[in-house]
Design a protein around this motif. Sequence first.
Motif, PDB file in Angstrom:
ATOM      1  N   LYS A 144       2.571  11.433  12.091  1.00 21.59           N
ATOM      2  CA  LYS A 144       1.923  10.060  11.870  1.00 21.59           C
ATOM      3  C   LYS A 144       0.319   9.807  12.404  1.00 21.59           C
ATOM      4  O   LYS A 144       0.319  10.950  13.346  1.00 21.59           O
ATOM      5  N   LEU A 145      -0.470   9.461  11.659  1.00 20.25           N
ATOM      6  CA  LEU A 145      -1.768   9.291  12.167  1.00 20.25           C
ATOM      7  C   LEU A 145      -2.193   8.038  12.657  1.00 20.25           C
ATOM      8  O   LEU A 145      -1.858   7.058  11.984  1.00 20.25           O
ATOM      9  N   ASP A 146      -2.557   8.023  13.918  1.00 18.72           N
ATOM     10  CA  ASP A 146      -2.757   6.523  14.569  1.00 18.72           C
ATOM     11  C   ASP A 146      -4.108   6.420  14.971  1.00 18.72           C
ATOM     12  O   ASP A 146      -4.909   7.332  14.698  1.00 18.72           O
ATOM     13  N   THR A 147      -4.671   5.266  15.428  1.00 15.47           N
ATOM     14  CA  THR A 147      -5.951   4.899  15.542  1.00 15.47           C
ATOM     15  C   THR A 147      -6.506   5.690  16.708  1.00 15.47           C
ATOM     16  O   THR A 147      -7.704   5.883  16.894  1.00 15.47           O
ATOM     17  N   ARG A 148      -5.739   6.234  17.576  1.00 15.05           N
ATOM     18  CA  ARG A 148      -6.085   6.780  18.941  1.00 15.05           C
ATOM     19  C   ARG A 148      -5.547   8.266  18.819  1.00 15.05           C
ATOM     20  O   ARG A 148      -6.295   9.186  19.512  1.00 15.05           O
ATOM     21  N   PHE A 149      -4.531   8.512  18.316  1.00 10.44           N
ATOM     22  CA  PHE A 149      -4.087  10.009  18.298  1.00 10.44           C
ATOM     23  C   PHE A 149      -3.352  10.469  16.938  1.00 10.44           C
ATOM     24  O   PHE A 149      -3.144   9.561  16.327  1.00 10.44           O
ATOM     25  N   VAL A 150      -3.072  11.708  17.089  1.00 14.83           N
ATOM     26  CA  VAL A 150      -1.948  12.345  15.957  1.00 14.83           C
ATOM     27  C   VAL A 150      -0.907  12.774  16.398  1.00 14.83           C
ATOM     28  O   VAL A 150      -0.887  13.649  17.577  1.00 14.83           O
ATOM     29  N   SER A 151       0.438  12.289  15.912  1.00 14.78           N
ATOM     30  CA  SER A 151       1.553  12.683  16.186  1.00 14.78           C
ATOM     31  C   SER A 151       2.098  14.086  15.734  1.00 14.78           C
ATOM     32  O   SER A 151       2.203  14.065  14.315  1.00 14.78           O
ATOM     33  N   VAL A 152       2.118  14.998  16.622  1.00 20.70           N
ATOM     34  CA  VAL A 152       2.442  16.332  15.851  1.00 20.70           C
ATOM     35  C   VAL A 152       3.983  16.616  16.622  1.00 20.70           C
ATOM     36  O   VAL A 152       4.095  16.508  17.752  1.00 20.70           O
ATOM     37  N   VAL A 153       5.019  16.910  15.685  1.00 21.84           N
ATOM     38  CA  VAL A 153       6.329  17.251  16.029  1.00 21.84           C
ATOM     39  C   VAL A 153       6.615  18.756  15.896  1.00 21.84           C
ATOM     40  O   VAL A 153       6.567  19.158  14.906  1.00 21.84           O
ATOM     41  N   THR A 154       7.051  19.306  17.147  1.00 16.43           N
ATOM     42  CA  THR A 154       7.089  20.644  17.212  1.00 16.43           C
ATOM     43  C   THR A 154       8.572  21.299  16.713  1.00 16.43           C
ATOM     44  O   THR A 154       9.521  20.118  16.380  1.00 16.43           O
ATOM     45  N   ARG A 155       8.982  22.583  16.567  1.00 15.86           N
ATOM     46  CA  ARG A 155      10.448  22.724  16.014  1.00 15.86           C
ATOM     47  C   ARG A 155      11.384  22.504  17.045  1.00 15.86           C
ATOM     48  O   ARG A 155      12.629  22.332  16.606  1.00 15.86           O
ATOM     49  N   SER A 156      11.026  22.434  18.252  1.00 14.47           N
ATOM     50  CA  SER A 156      11.986  22.261  19.318  1.00 14.47           C
ATOM     51  C   SER A 156      12.200  20.756  19.654  1.00 14.47           C
ATOM     52  O   SER A 156      12.878  20.216  20.312  1.00 14.47           O
ATOM     53  N   ILE A 162       1.090  -1.229   0.109  1.00 12.59           N
ATOM     54  CA  ILE A 162      -0.047  -0.037   0.083  1.00 12.59           C
ATOM     55  C   ILE A 162       0.988   1.134   0.160  1.00 12.59           C
ATOM     56  O   ILE A 162       0.681   2.375  -0.797  1.00 12.59           O
ATOM     57  N   ASP A 163       1.935   1.262   0.983  1.00  9.37           N
ATOM     58  CA  ASP A 163       2.823   2.418   0.844  1.00  9.37           C
ATOM     59  C   ASP A 163       3.459   2.771  -0.360  1.00  9.37           C
ATOM     60  O   ASP A 163       3.832   3.756  -0.661  1.00  9.37           O
ATOM     61  N   SER A 164       3.769   1.585  -1.199  1.00 10.09           N
ATOM     62  CA  SER A 164       4.487   1.855  -2.474  1.00 10.09           C
ATOM     63  C   SER A 164       3.724   2.081  -3.625  1.00 10.09           C
ATOM     64  O   SER A 164       3.925   2.521  -4.738  1.00 10.09           O
ATOM     65  N   SER A 165       2.290   2.248  -3.349  1.00  7.82           N
ATOM     66  CA  SER A 165       1.352   2.491  -4.556  1.00  7.82           C
ATOM     67  C   SER A 165       1.361   4.030  -4.530  1.00  7.82           C
ATOM     68  O   SER A 165       1.203   4.827  -3.770  1.00  7.82           O
ATOM     69  N   ASP A 166       1.646   4.342  -5.934  1.00  7.91           N
ATOM     70  CA  ASP A 166       1.696   5.890  -6.207  1.00  7.91           C
ATOM     71  C   ASP A 166       0.365   6.681  -6.334  1.00  7.91           C
ATOM     72  O   ASP A 166       0.286   7.767  -6.458  1.00  7.91           O
ATOM     73  N   GLY A 167      -0.688   5.903  -6.669  1.00  7.01           N
ATOM     74  CA  GLY A 167      -2.185   6.253  -6.986  1.00  7.01           C
ATOM     75  C   GLY A 167      -2.991   6.493  -5.778  1.00  7.01           C
ATOM     76  O   GLY A 167      -4.240   6.840  -6.038  1.00  7.01           O
ATOM     77  N   LEU A 168      -2.310   6.446  -4.609  1.00  7.24           N
ATOM     78  CA  LEU A 168      -3.157   6.680  -3.297  1.00  7.24           C
ATOM     79  C   LEU A 168      -2.313   7.765  -2.600  1.00  7.24           C
ATOM     80  O   LEU A 168      -1.070   8.026  -2.489  1.00  7.24           O
ATOM     81  N   THR A 169      -3.225   8.778  -1.827  1.00 10.02           N
ATOM     82  CA  THR A 169      -2.804   9.791  -1.205  1.00 10.02           C
ATOM     83  C   THR A 169      -2.460   9.336   0.176  1.00 10.02           C
ATOM     84  O   THR A 169      -2.715   8.016   0.855  1.00 10.02           O
ATOM     85  N   PRO A 170      -1.472  10.117   0.748  1.00 10.70           N
ATOM     86  CA  PRO A 170      -1.067   9.461   2.256  1.00 10.70           C
ATOM     87  C   PRO A 170      -2.125   9.347   3.125  1.00 10.70           C
ATOM     88  O   PRO A 170      -2.047   8.311   3.851  1.00 10.70           O
ATOM     89  N   SER A 171      -3.396   9.801   3.077  1.00 12.85           N
ATOM     90  CA  SER A 171      -4.337   9.655   4.065  1.00 12.85           C
ATOM     91  C   SER A 171      -5.375   8.409   3.716  1.00 12.85           C
ATOM     92  O   SER A 171      -5.380   7.639   4.665  1.00 12.85           O
ATOM     93  N   ILE A 172      -5.383   8.062   2.426  1.00 12.11           N
ATOM     94  CA  ILE A 172      -5.753   6.939   2.064  1.00 12.11           C
ATOM     95  C   ILE A 172      -5.027   5.588   2.437  1.00 12.11           C
ATOM     96  O   ILE A 172      -5.396   4.615   2.720  1.00 12.11           O
ATOM     97  N   LYS A 173      -3.603   5.670   2.316  1.00 13.04           N
ATOM     98  CA  LYS A 173      -2.746   4.738   2.455  1.00 13.04           C
ATOM     99  C   LYS A 173      -2.878   4.398   4.203  1.00 13.04           C
ATOM    100  O   LYS A 173      -2.816   3.132   4.574  1.00 13.04           O
ATOM    101  N   VAL A 174      -3.044   5.505   4.977  1.00 16.11           N
ATOM    102  CA  VAL A 174      -3.000   5.244   6.267  1.00 16.11           C
ATOM    103  C   VAL A 174      -4.263   4.640   6.704  1.00 16.11           C
ATOM    104  O   VAL A 174      -4.449   3.382   7.479  1.00 16.11           O
ATOM    105  N   LEU A 175      -5.443   5.065   6.030  1.00 17.80           N
ATOM    106  CA  LEU A 175      -6.607   4.205   6.280  1.00 17.80           C
ATOM    107  C   LEU A 175      -6.925   2.810   5.764  1.00 17.80           C
ATOM    108  O   LEU A 175      -7.336   1.763   6.501  1.00 17.80           O
ATOM    109  N   VAL A 177     -11.020  10.439   6.170  1.00 16.72           N
ATOM    110  CA  VAL A 177     -11.880  10.212   5.056  1.00 16.72           C
ATOM    111  C   VAL A 177     -11.919  11.678   4.473  1.00 16.72           C
ATOM    112  O   VAL A 177     -11.996  11.914   3.112  1.00 16.72           O
ATOM    113  N   ASP A 178     -12.210  12.529   5.290  1.00 16.25           N
ATOM    114  CA  ASP A 178     -12.380  13.961   4.659  1.00 16.25           C
ATOM    115  C   ASP A 178     -10.863  14.697   4.535  1.00 16.25           C
ATOM    116  O   ASP A 178     -10.815  15.677   3.917  1.00 16.25           O
ATOM    117  N   LYS A 179      -9.697  13.962   4.683  1.00 16.42           N
ATOM    118  CA  LYS A 179      -8.487  14.602   4.532  1.00 16.42           C
ATOM    119  C   LYS A 179      -7.972  15.882   5.049  1.00 16.42           C
ATOM    120  O   LYS A 179      -7.414  16.545   4.344  1.00 16.42           O
TER     121      LYS A 179
END
Length: 447
Positions: free
Chosen positions: A287-299, A195-208, A266-268
Amino acid sequence: MFEDIQLENYLQLIIDKIQNNLLVWANLIELIIFAAITVSAFFISKFLYSHVDDLLGKINALKERKKIRILDKLLFPLVLMILIGLYYVIAAAFNLPFVIISIFGNLVSAWLIVKAISLFFPRNKMFRFLSFLIWIIAALRILNIYQETLNLLDSLAFNSGNLRISLLLIIKAIIIFSILFWLAGKVSRIVTSRIDSSDGLTPSIKVLLNKISKFLIFTSAVLFTLSAVGIDLSAFAFLGGAIGVGLGFGLQKIVSNFISGIIILVDKSIKPGDVVEIGNVYGWVRKLDTRFVSVVTRSGKEYLIPNEDFITKEVINWSYSDELVRVEAEVGVSYNSDLRQVEKLMMQAIEEKDRILSDPAPNVLLMGFGDSSVNFELRFWISDPRNGIQNIRSEILMSIWDNFKEHDIEIPFPQQDYHLRSLPEDVNEYLKSQFKEKNANKEANYE
């Protein structure tokens, strides 16, 4: 709680087999012969090591590391197996005993098979578990107590309603589930890589798709395990109501975050790589996970923000439709300044800044006449919000400060003027009378 077990009979069976098959002189002689064969196999394998190494070196497709693994793992058990086979031929020709050596021959065969399998699978916990299982089964079958062992394990059981749970059932469930869970992990990684190597899918669809595939694969492993051990899956139908109640109370947040994660995919609205701002957190989505979204700051801090917050709270996605971001820098100057020169100096502050785009073009706006200053706003565009917004604003403000200092442009600070008016006549007369009375009291005390 347990059924009538056959432990005493089982132990007596093992003792009888040891006494009848092992503790006899013929078998002790075979043990000595097998020890001699093992020592001979060790020295022969050492002698043949270099010759077999040269032979395998002629195979161009075989890598050096693979060749060494073959020599180290297979040469000794293979030589030992060959010597045991030669003893079989000699024993058949001269009517020599071979009961014990036959048992060891079967064990060596199992050992050789395990070693051969290890060449194609990494030596992880699953491999060691399967190797141990193969050895146990081989030993029980060689000793001819395999079925008796199964009967013993099955007798260690208790009933829970209509369900009979035995130690044999638990062991079978653990073995089958371990194998299926390991296979499910392998299949899941293969599907994820495809799925990750497929070029026809958007990143959000790949995660889903990755989440759905993992859920289906591991759920199937659990269901196959229950079915394989003979548990009727319809017996778990009553759990539907209990699960529904649990989801409504104890698992409310977990389910809410899971559903919110699916909605986000789904709504991207959020996808890996986006630059987002939620509350006091500003960073890029790792990263998008089933429970949380991982957000990395500049620090370098990584915030694990629940998916529900991205649905219920205000979220600024700096790169939702595109990565063009307009940045504002506000500046105030004194009323004595040349406003045309101020505008020119502010535009000079953004020259030779690599991150600032020329299209859309930057501009300076006169925003109004304040109480203490004339207020300007410099607006410019960047296309890399992931690299930070406050840092480029700070850099521009420092350049403006340097330009203003060089050309004596004053940046005023807030100030207020206070004016004292004359006091009313009656107040003046009252203060004078009080002053005279105070002086009179001082003179009287002095006298």
